[in-house]
Write a protein that holds these residues in place. Structure first.
Motif, PDB file in Angstrom:
ATOM      1  N   GLN A 189       7.592   2.043  -2.582  1.00  0.00           N
ATOM      2  CA  GLN A 189       7.552   1.163  -1.266  1.00  0.00           C
ATOM      3  C   GLN A 189       6.931   0.081  -1.384  1.00  0.00           C
ATOM      4  OE1 GLN A 189       6.553   4.248   1.758  1.00  0.00           O
ATOM      5  NE2 GLN A 189       4.399   4.009   2.052  1.00  0.00           N
ATOM      6  N   PRO A 190       7.001  -1.124  -0.630  1.00  0.00           N
ATOM      7  CA  PRO A 190       6.424  -2.309  -1.311  1.00  0.00           C
ATOM      8  C   PRO A 190       5.078  -1.833  -0.445  1.00  0.00           C
ATOM      9  CG  PRO A 190       8.661  -2.639  -0.092  1.00  0.00           C
ATOM     10  CD  PRO A 190       8.126  -1.076  -0.232  1.00  0.00           C
ATOM     11  N   MET A 191       3.985  -2.240  -0.807  1.00  0.00           N
ATOM     12  CA  MET A 191       2.208  -2.582  -0.004  1.00  0.00           C
ATOM     13  C   MET A 191       2.414  -3.012   1.492  1.00  0.00           C
ATOM     14  SD  MET A 191      -1.487  -4.137  -1.153  1.00  0.00           S
ATOM     15  CE  MET A 191      -1.000  -3.704  -3.287  1.00  0.00           C
ATOM     16  N   PRO A 192       1.822  -2.255   2.244  1.00  0.00           N
ATOM     17  CA  PRO A 192       2.166  -2.550   3.986  1.00  0.00           C
ATOM     18  C   PRO A 192       1.737  -3.765   3.949  1.00  0.00           C
ATOM     19  CG  PRO A 192       0.727  -0.599   3.617  1.00  0.00           C
ATOM     20  CD  PRO A 192       1.513  -0.935   2.001  1.00  0.00           C
ATOM     21  N   SER A 193       1.630  -4.263   5.290  1.00  0.00           N
ATOM     22  CA  SER A 193       0.792  -5.263   5.513  1.00  0.00           C
ATOM     23  C   SER A 193      -0.395  -5.740   6.111  1.00  0.00           C
ATOM     24  CB  SER A 193       1.633  -6.496   6.629  1.00  0.00           C
ATOM     25  OG  SER A 193       1.985  -5.765   7.846  1.00  0.00           O
ATOM     26  N   TYR A 194      -0.928  -4.659   6.022  1.00  0.00           N
ATOM     27  CA  TYR A 194      -1.775  -4.911   7.300  1.00  0.00           C
ATOM     28  C   TYR A 194      -2.847  -4.430   5.901  1.00  0.00           C
ATOM     29  CZ  TYR A 194      -1.526   0.482   6.202  1.00  0.00           C
ATOM     30  OH  TYR A 194      -1.402   2.059   5.630  1.00  0.00           O
TER      31      TYR A 194
END
Length: 371
Positions: A189-194
């Motif tokens: 999964q992509p790196m989370p926005s935080y």
């Protein structure tokens, strides 16, 4: 030096599971009660013991990097509780139930490798891995493991727990990466926005954040430390290559002093040294070998003709007369690092010459640095 993994069983069913693990996993030593011996233990390298397992756990806990118990979680907790020191030195501990349905990571899930061991054991047995560390459950960054596969060192381990909390609680975390390998995000999964990546501290400082991860070989300024390490973890990627030349018989202490002085002037951390490079005739130099051994640094050597193939800024006829090369520290650092220039050209200090290069993946923003 610790060995790989010890598997300890105390029941008949557990003994059978232990034998299966030995067949399906490399680097495991098996221990179980002699009353369940099958007669082939000596041939298979299995150790049988008499009496209670309790007497054997302390020695196995200290001798192995992983301890796998085929008995209850509660029993394992009671056995290892008096032996615990800290997460940086305790082995990974895993338990398996008596039917091999569940494999549970108990202790040192990250640094001790218990989580990875749990997955490996579960796969070997067709069991269910049970891992409870928040970063693994949430498939997010594990602060204490970032860059570990590449040899990165954490310079301020005391900050790991509070920064880990910021990550798992999805607070604003800035990742400032000035150097080192970039492919450390391994989840599908992509790196989370935080989590936000920045190439420089100046860019990162423009946006508000709650915690920081800083990856750099640089010695930080007092202002940078106050801004980013108040609630931040500092990682030292292995991007510095030292070229070292020295006279015969030079002591390890003199080499060490020269290296530290050179890096200090360049505002670089010795924790980011990847390796040392020199000419092959110095491969057996006692002081150089002792210096490398003290810091766990590989020593790479080159023949004189290899060194002479590198254009260097400070060639020396005197050095050529002694070793057949016009320079040692400068070309050795260039060749070993793969750099196109030097952070520090040849610096002489007594009997030692030191040159410094950064590896090509060291995108560090240092004025005047060539790579």
């Amino acid at each position: 030096m610790t060995k790989a993994n010890a598997v300890v069983a105390i029941t008949k069913h557990g003994t059978a599971i232990a034998r299966r693990l030995q067949e399906r996993m490399a680097d495991v030593d098996v221990y179980y009660p002699e009353k369940f011996a099958a007669g082939d233990e000596q041939t298979r390298g299995i150790t049988v013991f008499s009496g209670s397992v309790v007497a054997h756990v302390p020695s196995l806990f200290k001798a192995y990097s992983g301890l796998i118990g085929i008995f209850s979680l509660g029993a394992m907790v009671r056995l290892i509780a008096p032996l615990l020191k800290d997460k940086k030195t305790d082995p990974g501990v895993v338990v398996i139930d008596d039917r091999a349905e569940n494999v549970i990571s108990v202790l040192s899930g990250h640094l001790g490798g218990a989580n990875d061991l749990t997955r490996e054991v579960a796969k070997a047995l067709g069991a269910r891995p049970i891992i409870t560390t928040a970063s693994d459950v949430g498939q997010t960054l594990a602060v204490d493991l970032l860059g570990r596969a590449y040899g990165w060192e954490i310079a301020n381990f005391d900050k790991v727990t509070q920064v880990s909390a910021a990550v798992v609680n999805e607070e604003r975390v800035h990742i400032v990466q000035e150097a080192g390998e970039r492919d450390w995000w391994t989840y599908d999964q992509p790196m989370p926005s935080y989590l936000r990546r920045f190439d420089t501290m100046s860019a990162a400082a423009q946006e508000p954040f709650d915690a920081a991860l800083v990856i750099t070989p640089r010695l930080l300024s007092a202002e940078e430390e106050a801004t980013f390490l108040r609630n931040g973890v500092l990682y030292r990627p292995k991007v510095i290559v030292l070229g070292i030349g020295c006279n015969r018989g030079t002591s390890a202490g003199e080499i060490e002093d020269a290296v530290h002085a050179t890096l200090r002037r360049a505002e670089l951390s010795p924790q980011s040294i990847r390796n040392v490079a020199t000419i092959d005739v110095k491969a057996d130099e006692p002081g150089l070998l002792a210096f490398c051994d003290k810091y766990g640094l590989p020593l790479v050597t080159y023949r004189a003709e290899e060194l002479n193939a590198v254009d260097i800024p400070n060639p020396s006829e005197t050095v050529y007369q002694f070793v057949g090369a016009y320079g040692v520290s400068e070309p050795a650092a260039r060749l070993s690092s793969g750099a196109t220039g030097w952070v520090v050209e040849k610096v002489r200090s007594g009997n030692v010459t030191v040159s410094v290069c950064l590896t090509p993946d060291a995108a560090v923003s240092v004025a005047g640095v060539a790579r």
